[in-house]
Design a protein around this motif. Structure first.
Motif, short mmCIF file in Angstrom:
data_model
loop_
_atom_site.label_atom_id
_atom_site.label_comp_id
_atom_site.label_asym_id
_atom_site.label_seq_id
_atom_site.Cartn_x
_atom_site.Cartn_y
_atom_site.Cartn_z
N ARG A 56 24.84 13.32 39.24
CA ARG A 56 25.03 11.88 39.19
C ARG A 56 24.06 11.20 38.23
O ARG A 56 24.40 10.18 37.62
N ILE A 57 22.86 11.72 38.11
CA ILE A 57 21.89 11.12 37.18
C ILE A 57 22.36 11.34 35.75
O ILE A 57 22.35 10.41 34.92
N PHE A 60 24.78 9.28 30.92
CA PHE A 60 25.79 9.49 29.88
C PHE A 60 26.57 8.21 29.65
O PHE A 60 26.83 7.82 28.50
N MET A 61 26.97 7.55 30.72
CA MET A 61 27.74 6.31 30.58
C MET A 61 26.92 5.25 29.86
O MET A 61 27.41 4.59 28.93
N VAL A 62 25.68 5.08 30.27
CA VAL A 62 24.83 4.07 29.63
C VAL A 62 24.65 4.38 28.16
O VAL A 62 24.74 3.49 27.29
N ASP A 63 24.42 5.64 27.84
CA ASP A 63 24.20 6.04 26.44
C ASP A 63 25.42 5.79 25.57
O ASP A 63 25.30 5.64 24.35
N HIS A 64 26.61 5.75 26.18
CA HIS A 64 27.85 5.55 25.42
C HIS A 64 28.41 4.15 25.60
O HIS A 64 29.58 3.89 25.29
N GLY A 65 27.58 3.23 26.10
CA GLY A 65 27.99 1.84 26.19
C GLY A 65 29.04 1.55 27.23
O GLY A 65 29.77 0.56 27.13
N PHE A 83 21.17 1.25 38.91
CA PHE A 83 20.74 2.48 39.57
C PHE A 83 19.34 2.85 39.09
O PHE A 83 18.90 2.41 38.03
N VAL A 84 18.68 3.66 39.88
CA VAL A 84 17.42 4.28 39.46
C VAL A 84 17.47 5.74 39.86
O VAL A 84 18.04 6.10 40.91
N ALA A 85 16.92 6.59 39.03
CA ALA A 85 16.87 8.02 39.29
C ALA A 85 15.49 8.39 39.81
O ALA A 85 14.47 7.96 39.26
N VAL A 134 35.87 7.13 28.06
CA VAL A 134 35.06 8.16 28.71
C VAL A 134 35.53 9.55 28.30
O VAL A 134 34.73 10.43 27.95
N ALA A 135 36.85 9.77 28.32
CA ALA A 135 37.40 11.06 27.92
C ALA A 135 37.06 11.39 26.48
O ALA A 135 36.70 12.53 26.15
#
Length: 401
Positions: free
Chosen positions: A109-110, A115-120, A126-128, A248-249
């Motif tokens: 999940r982290i 990954f989502m944040v890095d790809h806008g 959230f915090v890891a 995302v894909a």
């Protein structure tokens, strides 16, 4: 074999995992003329019933992987926790789809949120908190989230509500962290949801994509309970959801069927006026429970499409064959009736007559030998003239059981 060269019948397709998702995918493959092999340690695995060959072994067993590499033209998986090392080993000698790198993103999940944040791609706050410990400001962010309501989740191996805990105070946060000690965790802000939706997207190695109509989902105790299609969110939001899922894909360079789950929340940013806002919750690198309705109300089911995508074939139409559909899960709880004293007796097979008598309903039982509360034993799909009518009829039929 090059990635662009299609895999055609009667080639052999390998499957890591023998659950119901694998079962339906292999049924589709067999109907198309492929030979199939499944690797699963359970002698009663649902997919083993329909596969041409069942290798009963752990997913990372070297001998089992060697069988797949020697006999298969392509290998895929039906669950996201297939060992990455096994997929990487297979990829050295046989086509594997989706790739180990794509699956690995969804296994943690982290990693997934990052990954989502890095790809806008927008996600909720959230915090890891890694097992090695987090910086003071990160811990303080987690405490602030906890005071306002948060969910603490293990970074790996949680599903259907497992490996997660809701918290509403710092004390509850610390208790959850103690319970999850020894593993990485992620703390996610508890959002005020308008609804939850999901998008299935299929993508081939050359970048061709299709999506199905957006599903509206209701969960109970962390387990999907009801999916309604088309989602009652309006065409603009549905189009935005499909665009996000496709992005995302593409970012993953994904091959196969991918499920993208999204939250619909009120946009509380300045100037937004509370308009609907989409946030990605999580992804599943495989066909998905919320897409089971495609078996009965779509030109091409998610399972046939999985075969088409991983084999490099043309993608099928995702047009609905009915105005609306609803799917309800059938959990093992249905097999257990309370006694007069409130205790639970031995499992009793539900009376399926009412479902089977309804011309607009289709019953699917997965063939699992042992019912347990919370275990997905099957589902039923209802078609109707509207999403609301489909949802009402599906839930009524299940209640009749």
């Amino acid at each position: 074999m090059s990635a662009a060269q299609p895999v055609v019948p009667p080639a052999t397709i390998g499957m890591l995992g023998g659950g119901q998702l694998g079962k339906y995918a292999l049924m589709a493959a067999n109907a198309m003329g492929y030979r199939t092999i499944v690797v699963d340690p359970d002698e009663h695995a649902p997919a083993a019933v329909v596969a041409n060959s069942h290798v009963r072994a752990p997913y990372d067993d070297p001998d089992a992987l060697d069988v797949l590499a020697a006999e298969c033209a392509v290998v895929t998986t039906e669950f996201e926790n297939a060992p990455s090392a096994a997929l990487e080993r297979l990829a050295r000698s046989v086509k594997v789809a989706p790739s180990a790198s794509s699956v690995a993103v969804a296994q943690d999940r982290i990693v997934e949120k990052t990954f989502m944040v890095d790809h806008g791609i927008e996600v909720g706050p959230f915090v890891a908190i890694p097992v090695s410990g987090a910086a003071g400001d990160v811990v303080e962010d987690a405490r602030r989230m906890a005071r306002e309501g948060a969910v603490v989740k293990t970074a790996r191996l949680g599903y259907d509500g497992k490996g997660q805990r809701r918290v509403s105070s710092v004390a509850e946060l610390e208790a959850a962290l103690d319970d999850f000690a020894g593993v990485d965790v992620i703390v996610e802000a508890l959002l005020e949801l308008r609804t939850e939706i999901s998008v299935l997207v299929a993508r081939t190695s050359d970048g061709a994509t299709v999506t199905w109509p957006v599903a509206e989902n209701i969960h109970v105790d962390g387990i999907l309970d009801l999916s309604v299609v088309p989602a009652r969110v309006g065409p603009r939001l549905a189009t935005d959801a499909e665009r996000i899922a496709t992005s995302v894909a593409d970012a993953l360079d994904y091959v196969g069927v991918l499920a993208v789950e999204l939250f619909v929340v009120a946009d509380d940013r300045p100037g937004a006026g509370g308009a609907p806002r989409l946030l990605v919750n999580e992804i599943a690198p495989r066909p998905h429970n919320s897409g089971h309705w495609t078996l009965d109300a779509n030109v091409t089911s998610q399972f046939e499409q999985q075969v088409r995508a991983v084999c490099g074939l043309g993608l099928g139409s995702t047009a609905m064959t009915a105005p609306a559909a609803a799917m309800v899960n059938l959990l093992g709880d249905l097999w257990f009736l309370p006694n007069a004293d409130g205790s639970v007796g031995d499992p009793v097979e539900p009376d399926w007559a009412a479902v089977l008598a309804d011309p607009d309903a289709t019953l699917h039982l997965y063939g699992k030998t042992t019912p347990r509360p919370g275990r997905k034993m099957g589902h039923l799909t209802v078609t109707a003239d509207s999403p609301t009518a489909a949802a009402g009829r599906a839930t009524a039929l299940r209640h009749a059981l």
